[in-house]
Design an enzyme around this catalytic site. Structure first.
Site, PDB file in Angstrom:
ATOM      1  N   CYS A   2       0.827  -1.200   0.000  1.00 26.97           N
ATOM      2  CA  CYS A   2       0.000   0.000   0.000  1.00 26.97           C
ATOM      3  C   CYS A   2       0.865   1.256   0.000  1.00 26.97           C
ATOM      4  O   CYS A   2       1.882   1.328   0.680  1.00 26.97           O
ATOM      5  CB  CYS A   2      -0.950   0.077   1.185  1.00 26.97           C
ATOM      6  N   ARG A  27       3.954   0.030  -4.847  1.00 28.30           N
ATOM      7  CA  ARG A  27       3.727  -0.550  -3.522  1.00 28.30           C
ATOM      8  C   ARG A  27       2.439  -1.365  -3.447  1.00 28.30           C
ATOM      9  O   ARG A  27       2.197  -2.083  -2.480  1.00 28.30           O
ATOM     10  CB  ARG A  27       3.670   0.560  -2.474  1.00 28.30           C
ATOM     11  N   TRP A  74      -2.703  -2.712  -1.751  1.00 25.24           N
ATOM     12  CA  TRP A  74      -2.323  -4.112  -1.949  1.00 25.24           C
ATOM     13  C   TRP A  74      -3.154  -4.888  -0.933  1.00 25.24           C
ATOM     14  O   TRP A  74      -2.930  -4.790   0.276  1.00 25.24           O
ATOM     15  CB  TRP A  74      -0.821  -4.288  -1.691  1.00 25.24           C
ATOM     16  N   ASN A  98      -1.865   1.829   5.877  1.00 26.73           N
ATOM     17  CA  ASN A  98      -0.960   0.808   5.367  1.00 26.73           C
ATOM     18  C   ASN A  98      -0.567  -0.056   6.568  1.00 26.73           C
ATOM     19  O   ASN A  98      -0.099   0.478   7.567  1.00 26.73           O
ATOM     20  CB  ASN A  98       0.281   1.466   4.751  1.00 26.73           C
ATOM     21  N   GLY A  99      -0.768  -1.356   6.469  1.00 27.48           N
ATOM     22  CA  GLY A  99      -0.431  -2.247   7.580  1.00 27.48           C
ATOM     23  C   GLY A  99      -1.574  -3.197   7.857  1.00 27.48           C
ATOM     24  O   GLY A  99      -2.479  -3.363   7.026  1.00 27.48           O
ATOM     25  N   GLU A 477      18.305 -16.788  -8.024  1.00 30.12           N
ATOM     26  CA  GLU A 477      17.797 -15.455  -8.347  1.00 30.12           C
ATOM     27  C   GLU A 477      17.208 -15.448  -9.770  1.00 30.12           C
ATOM     28  O   GLU A 477      16.173 -14.832 -10.027  1.00 30.12           O
ATOM     29  CB  GLU A 477      18.925 -14.420  -8.205  1.00 30.12           C
ATOM     30  N   LYS A 481      13.336 -14.407 -10.568  1.00 32.46           N
ATOM     31  CA  LYS A 481      13.033 -13.301 -11.483  1.00 32.46           C
ATOM     32  C   LYS A 481      12.030 -13.753 -12.548  1.00 32.46           C
ATOM     33  O   LYS A 481      11.059 -13.073 -12.836  1.00 32.46           O
ATOM     34  CB  LYS A 481      14.346 -12.859 -12.123  1.00 32.46           C
ATOM     35  N   GLU A 484       8.454 -14.369 -10.999  1.00 32.97           N
ATOM     36  CA  GLU A 484       7.652 -13.253 -10.503  1.00 32.97           C
ATOM     37  C   GLU A 484       7.131 -12.337 -11.591  1.00 32.97           C
ATOM     38  O   GLU A 484       6.074 -11.735 -11.415  1.00 32.97           O
ATOM     39  CB  GLU A 484       8.367 -12.475  -9.387  1.00 32.97           C
ATOM     40  N   HIS A 500      19.010 -37.002  -9.270  1.00 36.99           N
ATOM     41  CA  HIS A 500      18.430 -37.600  -8.062  1.00 36.99           C
ATOM     42  C   HIS A 500      16.918 -37.348  -7.994  1.00 36.99           C
ATOM     43  O   HIS A 500      16.313 -37.471  -6.942  1.00 36.99           O
ATOM     44  CB  HIS A 500      19.149 -37.063  -6.820  1.00 36.99           C
ATOM     45  N   LYS A 599       6.066  -3.963  -3.951  1.00 40.55           N
ATOM     46  CA  LYS A 599       7.510  -3.787  -3.799  1.00 40.55           C
ATOM     47  C   LYS A 599       8.004  -4.000  -2.367  1.00 40.55           C
ATOM     48  O   LYS A 599       8.973  -4.698  -2.138  1.00 40.55           O
ATOM     49  CB  LYS A 599       7.875  -2.379  -4.274  1.00 40.55           C
TER      50      LYS A 599
HETATM   51  C1  AGP Z   1      12.540  -9.148  -5.726  1.00 38.82           C
HETATM   52  O1  AGP Z   1      12.441  -9.230  -7.094  1.00 38.82           O
HETATM   53  C2  AGP Z   1      11.349  -9.326  -4.981  1.00 38.82           C
HETATM   54  N1  AGP Z   1      10.267  -8.607  -5.471  1.00 38.82           N
HETATM   55  C3  AGP Z   1      11.418  -9.599  -3.504  1.00 38.82           C
HETATM   56  O2  AGP Z   1      11.863 -10.898  -3.411  1.00 38.82           O
HETATM   57  C4  AGP Z   1      12.285  -8.708  -2.592  1.00 38.82           C
HETATM   58  O3  AGP Z   1      13.628  -8.856  -2.906  1.00 38.82           O
HETATM   59  C5  AGP Z   1      12.006  -9.075  -1.137  1.00 38.82           C
HETATM   60  O4  AGP Z   1      10.656  -8.844  -0.856  1.00 38.82           O
HETATM   61  C6  AGP Z   1      12.892  -8.355  -0.155  1.00 38.82           C
HETATM   62  O5  AGP Z   1      12.693  -6.971  -0.196  1.00 38.82           O
HETATM   63  P1  AGP Z   1      13.703  -5.988   0.494  1.00 38.82           P
HETATM   64  O6  AGP Z   1      15.003  -6.141  -0.212  1.00 38.82           O
HETATM   65  O7  AGP Z   1      13.117  -4.635   0.313  1.00 38.82           O
HETATM   66  O8  AGP Z   1      13.805  -6.389   1.920  1.00 38.82           O
END
Ligand code: AGP
Length: 604
Positions: A2, A27, A74, A98-99, A477, A481, A484, A500, A599
């Site tokens: 949010c 966000r 969100w 937000n929260g 990673e 990527k 997501e 395995h 984010k």
């Molecule tokens: C990354 O592509 C993600 N969207 C997510 O995994 C992110 O890295 C994670 O939520 C951690 O966020 P931060 O680095 O702000 O703590």
């Protein structure tokens, strides 16, 4: 999670709020809304399911109000509907949040609020409670009501009988504020009002903000006035805009060489790591017996690379923990253990709570953080700021590479302080690290090739990333990527582990992105690649081998710059980022705003 914004001042609020929300949209982007004071003293609301552009379409062109609040959601409690969208209004009160208010059921029950509720949200319960306990004095009401909440919150509140004034308070969920020529601003982060002010302060937890055209008053819950501590950022509005690129993600991929240079330069003196400017003394590294790295998502995967590097270079035991697990475990940490928390936003609640736990066990806590003054940065004993600049795309790119670069600096420093490496070795290591930006720039030039080969992948349901050693840790990673932003299910496997079990999943045409840059396991990984190729996989191979022509190994070969093995991660990950980006746009998706994600994850 949010985005919230509030403004009161001399200019018309609506555009300020809508533009601010557009900047905060990363966000959360399920629904959006604003509420504002009308001339009559009444509060009006516009809100809708969808993006900020959908909200803009239903906003009043004639709205000349100079005070309002805005929200981009969100969803946590309740589906994505108009009535669940913020702002909420109950009686005298309109607010955004937000929260998560964890005890909202009990509050609704105990204060007999159910009758008034029209949404399924915890936020509306909060609005109803503020309204119910409102005694004509907003500050007193806020003081009393927030004591009843369990959970995290950042609230901006308007009371109908106090036109032109916005009140705000937070616990955990982030909020920054500024007073400037235009008026008073408050938001989840600075990108929302960087157009107006580079100076801002972080709203301290459990302090009441009163915003008027004349200024901002900050008080603690006992009613004492507190002087805000202003900070200033060194980036400007262009850094938070697309700057001609079609998406933030591709812009941020291109920004990596600069971001790494900015992160490394202030910490290198005479080709050796130097943390004087960060005020991290050598003492901090002394007696370090073991390291635990705690983070979430991409930041955690940066930690995986850090672990592999530090263990092989220094033979110090390193554990990487998922923050949301770590905080509920009995951590094996003692006073000589170093805990490194990694976070782009510095606000990820799981990482923050993990840090709080670690602080109880050791003084050796260090945060690698991108956002200046964020909660994680403030609560850690030492901070190493990465200088990636604002990262807006939900998928982290430049934040990852600067986090990894920070681990390389730390590994080198630790090695020197603990006498595990010679100065000459360290100098050579740092000089190689300094070449990273140039190598990444060369890799980015291969973007067209990556776009072409990715076309073969966009209809895939599944994909695999394989490698050994650093290439394996890095592959995690790559898989995240791709998942997501393209919604292709992807997993990373240690190449030697395939036989395995996982190799059973390899079938005709399935994409396998294989990385073979580590000399000591090169022939082994090539054998593993042949095994998947022989079973029909569509193999994209990343290696440094310029001569590789054997089509029995792969379908496509991407040649990486010829860097020492320990440094190839920076180059390979850029190819992964480009694959994910082009897979996403090839499928007609918006890579900047993938479904269900936001984010900054400030809820558990
Ligand atoms: C990354 O592509 C993600 N969207 C997510 O995994 C992110 O890295 C994670 O939520 C951690 O966020 P931060 O680095 O702000 O703590």
């Amino acid at each position: 999670m949010c985005g919230i914004i509030g403004f009161t001042g001399k200019s018309e609020a609506q555009n300020i709020l809508l533009n601010g929300l557009a900047s905060l949209e990363y966000r959360g982007y399920d629904s959006a809304g604003i509420s504002y004071f009308k001339d009559t003293g009444k509060i009006s609301i516009r809100k809708t399911v969808g993006k900020v552009k959908d909200l803009r379409a239903i906003c009043d062109d004639e709205n000349n109000s100079t005070c309002g609040i805005g929200h981009t959601r969100w969803a946590t409690h309740g589906g994505v509907t108009n009535s669940n969208a913020h702002p909420h209004k109950v009686g005298n009160v309109s607010l955004i949040h937000n929260g998560i208010i964890e005890n909202y059921h009990e509050l609704a029950e105990n204060y007999d609020l159910k009758e008034t509720l029209i949404s399924e949200t915890d936020t509306e319960v909060a609005a109803a409670l503020f309204n119910k306990l409102y005694d004509g004095n907003p500050e007193e009401t806020i003081q009393n009501v927030v004591k009843l909440f369990n959970g995290s919150f950042a609230f901006c509140i308007m009371f109908k009988d106090h036109p032109g004034i916005i009140y705000a308070i937070r616990n955990v969920s982030p909020m920054v504020a500024a007073y400037c020529e235009e008026g008073s601003f408050i938001a989840s982060d600075l990108t929302a009002f960087i157009n107006y002010s580079k100076r801002y302060f972080i709203v301290p937890e459990y302090h009441i903000i009163t915003m008027t055209t004349e200024g901002i008053i900050l008080k603690d819950l006992e009613g004492n006035t507190v002087e805000p501590e202003y900070l200033e950022v060194n980036w400007d509005v262009a850094a938070a805009q697309k700057d001609g690129y079609p998406h933030f993600m591709i812009k941020e991929i291109h920004e990596q060489p600069e971001a790494i240079t900015r992160t490394l330069s202030p910490r290198i003196k005479d080709s050796l790591p130097d943390f004087t400017e960060d005020s991290i003394p050598d003492e901090f590294f002394k007696n370090c017996s073991d390291i635990t790295i705690v983070a979430c998502g991409t930041a955690m995967y940066a930690g995986m690379v850090g672990k592999t590097l530090i263990q092989s270079m220094l033979q110090i035991p390193v554990t990487v923990s998922i923050a949301s697990e770590f905080r509920y475990e009995e951590p094996v940490i003692h006073e000589n253990s170093m805990v490194i928390v990694v976070s782009q936003s510095g606000e990820t609640i799981d990482t923050l709570e993990a840090l709080r736990l670690a602080n109880q066990y050791t003084k050796k806590t260090l945060a690698i953080v991108n956002v200046k003054g964020s909660s994680i940065a403030r609560e850690s004993n030492y901070v190493l700021y990465t200088h990636a600049g604002p990262e807006i795309a939900v998928a982290s790119t430049k934040a990852y590479t600067v986090q990894v670069a920070s681990f390389y600096l730390l590994a080198c420093k630790l090695g020197l302080v603990l006498n595990k490496i010679e100065e000459a070795y360290a100098k050579d290591f740092i000089q190689t690290l300094q070449k990273t930006p140039k190598n990444i720039a060369a890799v980015i030039e291969q973007a067209d090739t990556v776009e072409r080969l990715t076309k073969r992948m966009i209809n895939a349901q599944n994909a695999f990333f394989i490698g050994r050693g650093l290439d394996y840790t890095l592959s995690m990673e790559g898989a995240l990527k791709l998942k997501e932003i393209s919604y292709i299910h992807a997993e990373a496997y240690a190449a030697g582990e395939l036989k395995h079990g996982t190799i059973a999943l390899i079938s005709e045409g399935i994409p396998v992105i294989a990385v073979a840059t580590q000399k000591h396991v090169y022939s082994k990984v090539i054998s593993n690649i042949r095994e998947v190729k022989a079973r029909g996989a569509y193999v994209i191979l990343l290696s440094k081998d310029k001569e590789l022509t054997d089509s029995s190994i792969c379908d496509v070969h991407i040649t990486l710059p010829d860097t020492p093995d320990a440094f190839t991660v920076f180059n390979s990950v850029v190819i992964f980022q480009l694959i994910a980006y082009y897979a996403s746009i090839g499928k007609g998706l918006n890579p900047d705003q993938p479904r269900n994600l936001a984010k900054s994850v400030t809820v558990e």
